[in-house]
Every structure is written in structure tokens, then in C-alpha cells.
Design an enzyme around this catalytic site. Structure first.
Site, short mmCIF file in Angstrom:
data_model
loop_
_atom_site.label_atom_id
_atom_site.label_comp_id
_atom_site.label_asym_id
_atom_site.label_seq_id
_atom_site.Cartn_x
_atom_site.Cartn_y
_atom_site.Cartn_z
N TYR A 1 0.84 -1.21 0.00
CA TYR A 1 0.00 0.00 0.00
C TYR A 1 0.88 1.26 0.00
O TYR A 1 0.68 2.17 -0.82
CB TYR A 1 -0.93 -0.01 1.22
CG TYR A 1 -1.94 1.12 1.25
CD1 TYR A 1 -3.10 1.05 0.48
CD2 TYR A 1 -1.74 2.25 2.04
CE1 TYR A 1 -4.03 2.09 0.50
CE2 TYR A 1 -2.66 3.29 2.06
CZ TYR A 1 -3.81 3.19 1.30
OH TYR A 1 -4.73 4.22 1.32
N LYS B 1 1.17 4.10 -2.98
CA LYS B 1 0.79 5.51 -2.78
C LYS B 1 2.00 6.44 -2.98
O LYS B 1 1.84 7.56 -3.47
CB LYS B 1 0.16 5.70 -1.39
CG LYS B 1 -1.18 4.96 -1.22
CD LYS B 1 -2.25 5.50 -2.18
CE LYS B 1 -3.62 4.87 -1.95
NZ LYS B 1 -4.65 5.40 -2.85
N1 LIG Z 1 -9.93 5.45 4.38
C1 LIG Z 1 -8.70 5.89 4.62
O1 LIG Z 1 -8.23 5.90 5.78
C2 LIG Z 1 -7.82 6.41 3.51
C3 LIG Z 1 -6.69 7.16 3.84
C4 LIG Z 1 -5.88 7.63 2.82
C5 LIG Z 1 -6.19 7.37 1.51
N2 LIG Z 1 -7.31 6.63 1.22
C6 LIG Z 1 -7.57 6.38 -0.20
O2 LIG Z 1 -8.83 6.90 -0.54
C7 LIG Z 1 -9.38 6.18 -1.63
C8 LIG Z 1 -10.81 5.78 -1.29
O3 LIG Z 1 -10.78 4.90 -0.18
P1 LIG Z 1 -12.00 4.70 0.82
O4 LIG Z 1 -11.43 4.78 2.19
O5 LIG Z 1 -13.13 5.57 0.44
O6 LIG Z 1 -12.32 3.15 0.57
P2 LIG Z 1 -13.64 2.41 0.03
O7 LIG Z 1 -13.31 0.95 0.11
O8 LIG Z 1 -14.84 2.92 0.74
O9 LIG Z 1 -13.72 2.90 -1.47
C9 LIG Z 1 -12.87 2.42 -2.47
C10 LIG Z 1 -13.67 2.36 -3.75
O10 LIG Z 1 -12.84 1.85 -4.79
C11 LIG Z 1 -13.58 0.89 -5.51
N3 LIG Z 1 -12.66 -0.09 -6.11
C12 LIG Z 1 -11.93 -1.05 -5.50
N4 LIG Z 1 -11.26 -1.79 -6.40
C13 LIG Z 1 -11.56 -1.27 -7.61
C14 LIG Z 1 -11.19 -1.59 -8.95
N5 LIG Z 1 -10.37 -2.64 -9.22
N6 LIG Z 1 -11.69 -0.85 -9.95
C15 LIG Z 1 -12.53 0.17 -9.71
N7 LIG Z 1 -12.93 0.53 -8.49
C16 LIG Z 1 -12.46 -0.19 -7.44
C17 LIG Z 1 -14.48 0.22 -4.47
O11 LIG Z 1 -15.58 -0.44 -5.10
C18 LIG Z 1 -14.87 1.41 -3.64
O12 LIG Z 1 -16.00 2.07 -4.13
C19 LIG Z 1 -8.44 4.99 -1.87
O13 LIG Z 1 -7.57 5.31 -2.94
C20 LIG Z 1 -7.67 4.91 -0.57
O14 LIG Z 1 -6.43 4.30 -0.70
C21 LIG Z 1 -8.14 6.16 2.17
#
Ligand SMILES: NC(=O)c1ccc[n+]([C@@H]2O[C@H](COP(=O)([O-])OP(=O)(O)OC[C@H]3O[C@@H](n4cnc5c(N)ncnc54)[C@H](O)[C@@H]3O)[C@@H](O)[C@H]2O)c1
Length: 274
Positions: free
Chosen positions: A179, A183
Site C-alpha cells: 500500500y 501511494k
Molecule cells: N480510508 C482511509 O483511511 C484512507 C486514507 C488515505 C487514503 N485513502 C484512499 O482513498 C481512496 C478511497 O478509499 P476509501 O477509504 O473511500 O475506501 P472504500 O473501500 O470505501 O472505497 C474504495 C472504492 O474503490 C472501488 N474499487 C476497489 N477496487 C476497484 C477496482 N479494481 N476498480 C474500480 N474501483 C475499485 C471500491 O468499489 C470502492 O467504491 C483509496 O484510494 C484509498 O487508498 C483512504
């Protein structure tokens, strides 16, 4: 004294009614948000609509109903909304989805590369399959979505691309070898695309959130020791909310950020300031 003398010009520059605040609105623009059916993507899509954009949203085929529910909310706000199935690990799927959005909206002004996954494991336990899956979704997916939409933006000489990275692209955190690597890749990919496409007036930036409570992190935060550690390490004392991240995205998509490119905006409550 005539109207064109230096004195009258300087008066004009200081008239109180002059507007200097750049717009944070994106009215009349069209946006594409990947993975918009849950968590951050859902909130980003709603925030862009609230800021005036029409929004196309992608989801995996087995979760498309989630994006359709967000689309219904956006339509009730008076904006256009469109949903399309997309798996970002397939370049063919990306090309198909982008073509369908362009049929509907004729152009994409704003791309938010949000879709992402995490498979938390100690480094010694990570399999080749885990590594490939995380890198394929989080880094390859971001690149090829940017490339497909970038082609159209380059033709029009205009566009804003915002990649959702993570504070874990800037600092390390245990159990996240794949991860954090993905990133960090997004952070530097953002710089490369910004440089290549600056001559075409395309801005490419990233937003790097700290931990947010979403379906991605629900299981982690069910562990009280993990939750305590994370809260203790965020100087502002709380997790990010999806709205904190959406605010940064809308800012970078708006005219207020027209001269910002290649930047990663940390929304981390001070985590990386230590
Ligand atoms: N939640 C956190 O703490 C956090 C922190 C930093 C960054 N992020 C980043 O934010 C973004 C959103 O994460 P989130 O927390 O909302 O998670 P989430 O799991 O709620 O959302 C992720 C979305 O990506 C979609 N997805 C997964 N695999 C996929 C694929 N192969 N093709 C197309 N879509 C796909 C899922 O269906 C989902 O809707 C991600 O890139 C994550 O790495 C999240």
C-alpha cells in the site's frame, strides 16, 4: 485630468468593489470520479456536485447500485449524474468507461482517481498476488485512467486531475509494504504527469489523507488498540472526515488552484509535520 492618467488608473485598482477572491466553484464543469459508490469517492462526487459540477461516477460491476444511489442524490441537487461500470485494473475497461462518459458529457474537465484498496499484512506474509493486486488497483489503475482522460484533456488543452494518494505515500506505516509503495508511486506519478502535461494547461495534483473511517478501514478501527494509536499520532487529535478530503479535492479542481500542479496536499491533521 483625463480618465487615462496614472492617478485614475490607480484609483480603479483600489475600488472596494473589485473582486480578488478566486472562485471555489466548478459550475458548468464535468467531473469523473472513480470508485464513487462508497467512502471518500461518494463524498467527493457529492461535494463536486454541490460546487456546481455534473458528475460521472464509476464502480465495480457488483457495486454499481452504490454509485447509482449517489447519482440519484446528485440529480436531486439539479446536476447531471451518470454511472458506469469500471475495473481500473483493466485498460480495456478504462477505455470503455471513459468513452461512455465522453458520449454522455462530451468532455471531462475534472478526473478524480479515487478507487483504491489495501491488503494490510506484515511484509513477511505478503504474497505475489497481494502485491500485484494492490499495485494494479492503486498505481496502474491511476496511471491508465489518467492516460485515457489525459488524451482528451490534451486535445482540449484544459483539465484538472486529482489523484487520491495517502499520507502513507509520504511516510511509512507497518503492515503496508504494498500500500505505501503504491501511494508513494502515486505521489511521484503526479509530479511526472504534471510536468508532461503542463504545456497543455492540465493541472495534476494529489490529495493525501490521514486515516479516515470508511469501509476500507472499518475492520482496522474495530481494534481499540489500533484506534488509540492512530488518534494519538494525529496532532489535531481526530481522524479525517470524508468532507475534509472532499474540500481539498474541490479546491484543487477549482479556479482557486489554477497555478498549483505537481503538488500533494496532505490532509493529515499534522501527522507528517512531526
Ligand atoms: N480510508 C482511509 O483511511 C484512507 C486514507 C488515505 C487514503 N485513502 C484512499 O482513498 C481512496 C478511497 O478509499 P476509501 O477509504 O473511500 O475506501 P472504500 O473501500 O470505501 O472505497 C474504495 C472504492 O474503490 C472501488 N474499487 C476497489 N477496487 C476497484 C477496482 N479494481 N476498480 C474500480 N474501483 C475499485 C471500491 O468499489 C470502492 O467504491 C483509496 O484510494 C484509498 O487508498 C483512504
Amino acid at each position: 485630468m483625463t480618465a487615462s492618467t496614472p492617478v485614475s488608473r490607480s484609483k480603479k485598482l483600489t475600488t472596494p468593489e473589485q473582486h480578488v477572491l478566486p472562485s471555489l466553484h466548478v459550475a458548468g464543469r464535468t467531473a469523473l470520479v472513480t470508485g464513487a459508490g462508497s467512502g471518500l469517492g461518494r463524498c467527493i462526487a457529492l461535494a463536486l456536485a454541490e460546487a456546481g459540477a455534473d458528475v460521472a461516477m464509476t464502480e465495480l460491476s457488483n457495486r454499481i447500485e452504490n454509485a447509482q444511489a449517489v447519482a440519484a442524490s446528485i440529480r436531486s441537487m439539479g446536476r447531471k449524474a451518470f454511472t458506469v461500470k469500471l475495473d481500473v485494473t483493466s485498460v480495456k475497461s478504462i477505455q470503455r468507461a471513459v468513452a461512455r462518459v465522453l458520449e454522455q458529457f462530451s468532455r471531462i474537465d475534472i478526473l478524480v482517481n479515487n478507487a483504491g484498496i489495501n491488503i494490510p499484512k506484515q511484509a513477511l506474509e505478503v504474497t505475489e498476488e497481494d502485491w500485484d493486486r494492490v499495485l494494479d488497483v492503486n498505481l496502474k489503475g491511476v496511471f491508465f485512467c489518467a492516460q485515457a482522460v489525459g488524451r482528451e484533456m490534451v486535445r482540449r488543452r484544459s483539465g484538472k486531475i486529482i489523484n487520491i494518494a495517502s499520507q502513507n505515500g509520504v511516510v511509512g506505516y507497518h503492515d503496508r509494504a504494498a500500500y505505501c509503495s503504491s501511494k508513494a508511486g502515486v505521489v511521484n506519478l503526479t509530479r511526472v504527469l504534471a510536468l508532461e502535461w503542463a504545456p497543455h494547461q492540465i493541472n495534476v495534483n494529489a490529495v493525501a489523507p490521514t486515516f479516515v473511517l470508511t469501509p476500507l478501514t472499518e475492520k482496522m478501527f474495530a481494534n481499540p488498540a489500533f484506534s488509540r494509536e492512530i488518534h494519538r499520532r494525529i496532532p489535531l487529535g481526530r481522524l479525517a472526515k470524508p468532507e475534509d478530503v472532499a474540500g481539498a479535492v474541490v479546491f484543487l479542481a477549482s479556479p482557486a488552484a489554477d497555478l498549483i500542479t505537481g503538488h500533494t496536499l496532505l490532509v493529515d491533521g499534522g501527522w507528517t509535520a512531526i
